[in-house]
Design a protein around this motif. Structure first.
Motif, PDB file in Angstrom:
ATOM      1  N   TRP A  33       0.832  -1.201   0.000  1.00  0.00           N
ATOM      2  CA  TRP A  33       0.000   0.000   0.000  1.00  0.00           C
ATOM      3  C   TRP A  33       0.866   1.250   0.000  1.00  0.00           C
ATOM      4  O   TRP A  33       1.927   1.298   0.628  1.00  0.00           O
ATOM      5  CB  TRP A  33      -0.929  -0.006   1.212  1.00  0.00           C
ATOM      6  CG  TRP A  33      -2.123  -0.885   0.982  1.00  0.00           C
ATOM      7  CD1 TRP A  33      -2.144  -2.256   0.941  1.00  0.00           C
ATOM      8  CD2 TRP A  33      -3.465  -0.462   0.731  1.00  0.00           C
ATOM      9  NE1 TRP A  33      -3.412  -2.708   0.684  1.00  0.00           N
ATOM     10  CE2 TRP A  33      -4.256  -1.637   0.562  1.00  0.00           C
ATOM     11  CE3 TRP A  33      -4.085   0.777   0.656  1.00  0.00           C
ATOM     12  CZ2 TRP A  33      -5.621  -1.584   0.302  1.00  0.00           C
ATOM     13  CZ3 TRP A  33      -5.449   0.833   0.410  1.00  0.00           C
ATOM     14  CH2 TRP A  33      -6.200  -0.335   0.229  1.00  0.00           C
ATOM     15  N   GLY A  60      -2.273  -1.005  -3.416  1.00  0.00           N
ATOM     16  CA  GLY A  60      -3.339  -0.112  -2.984  1.00  0.00           C
ATOM     17  C   GLY A  60      -2.818   1.287  -2.749  1.00  0.00           C
ATOM     18  O   GLY A  60      -1.634   1.484  -2.460  1.00  0.00           O
ATOM     19  N   ILE A  90      -5.914  -1.368  -6.076  1.00  0.00           N
ATOM     20  CA  ILE A  90      -6.943  -1.102  -5.075  1.00  0.00           C
ATOM     21  C   ILE A  90      -6.975   0.396  -4.814  1.00  0.00           C
ATOM     22  O   ILE A  90      -6.125   0.921  -4.075  1.00  0.00           O
ATOM     23  CB  ILE A  90      -6.663  -1.848  -3.754  1.00  0.00           C
ATOM     24  CG1 ILE A  90      -6.297  -3.311  -4.006  1.00  0.00           C
ATOM     25  CG2 ILE A  90      -7.865  -1.738  -2.821  1.00  0.00           C
ATOM     26  CD1 ILE A  90      -5.669  -3.979  -2.803  1.00  0.00           C
TER      27      ILE A  90
END
Length: 290
Positions: A33, A60, A90
């Protein structure tokens, strides 16, 4: 089974991202992420670089601050990345830090209204719909994506307050909680999300992703203590006797038992070896969680 991932924090120079993403991919980590914090690194550009240099890692962005972004352009970027790397991107959106939004000249009177309008338009466009809307902040006239994704990716919301959590449950596909979220906060967040889902008549899956402080190396415990003190956060109970793969795994299990579907381990701002950190998550912590 709880999914496990790691963060690439924007305090690290952007040119370090390809090597860290490659290490995460090679180690078999599920997710990496990124943050679009002001005024460090652009989330979409960073995500594209991480996705292009890997072949199975999901990436993400948690989160893109909607006051700084036109909803049509953001949705075009999401659709492009989904078509290029199906099922591996994401996108997450949120209010943004209000002080930073003021610095950038984009702070709005009603962040909740802005986020709600963005979510409605974004998710409709990603479904391939043609959108006309005249909201308080979002105005679109006969807009449709010429290259919509074959399947709309889930859109996450970064949320902390009760109203934002309910909105996420009602209007988003997933929620991201920051690393201050201890198990009691995770349980409360899940309950508020479910309230929003009931309001919106949602019966589809809503994934809860939670960040968790972690570190590795001989000074791991000291760096975690300094990180928590910096943000005036409560201690992580599992770390009271030190930070190790075993205690990190125990902390992951506690958050997962409270309702997290995915736990993303967040290294300290001064992490000296981010490639080693993602390998630590994948190779040492993950087997203990599984």
């Amino acid at each position: 089974m709880t999914k496990l991932g790691a963060v690439f924090r924007p305090q690290l120079a952007p040119e370090r991202l390809p090597a860290v993403a490659g290490a995460a991919n090679d180690a078999g980590l599920a997710e990496l992420w990124l943050w679009e914090d002001c005024f460090f690194q652009a989330g979409m550009a960073s995500a594209a670089a991480a996705l292009a240099g890997t072949d199975r890692l999901r990436v993400g962005v948690g989160v893109l601050p909607v006051p700084m972004r036109n909803v049509a352009m953001t949705t075009m970027e999401i659709a492009t990345l989904e078509r290029l790397f199906p099922g591996r991107f994401i996108p997450g959106v949120g209010h943004g830090n209000q002080e930073w939004m003021a610095q950038a000249g984009v702070k709005v009177a009603s962040p909740m209204t802005l986020l709600r309008e963005n979510l409605a338009a974004m998710r409709a466009l990603l479904r391939g719909e043609r959108v006309t809307t005249d909201g308080r902040y979002v105005q679109l006239t006969d807009v449709a994506l010429d290259w919509p994704p074959a399947s709309a990716p889930p859109v996450f919301v970064g949320a902390t307050g009760p109203r934002s959590l309910r909105l996420s449950g009602e209007a988003a596909d997933g929620t991201v909680l920051d690393a201050s979220s201890r198990p009691d906060i995770v349980r409360r967040a899940r309950a508020l999300i479910d309230e929003g889902r009931a309001t919106g008549g949602r019966e589809d899956r809503h994934e809860l992703t939670v960040y968790l402080h972690a570190a590795t190396g001989p000074d791991a415990s000291a760096r975690i203590q300094a990180e928590l003190a910096r943000w005036n956060e409560p201690p992580v109970p599992e770390y009271q006797d030190g930070v190790s793969a075993k205690t990190v795994a125990a902390a992951v299990r506690a958050v997962a038992d409270a309702g997290a579907d995915t736990v993303i381990l967040q290294h300290t701002a001064d992490e000296p070896d981010p490639e080693g950190f993602v390998r630590f998550v994948a190779e040492e912590v993950r087997p203990l969680v599984s």
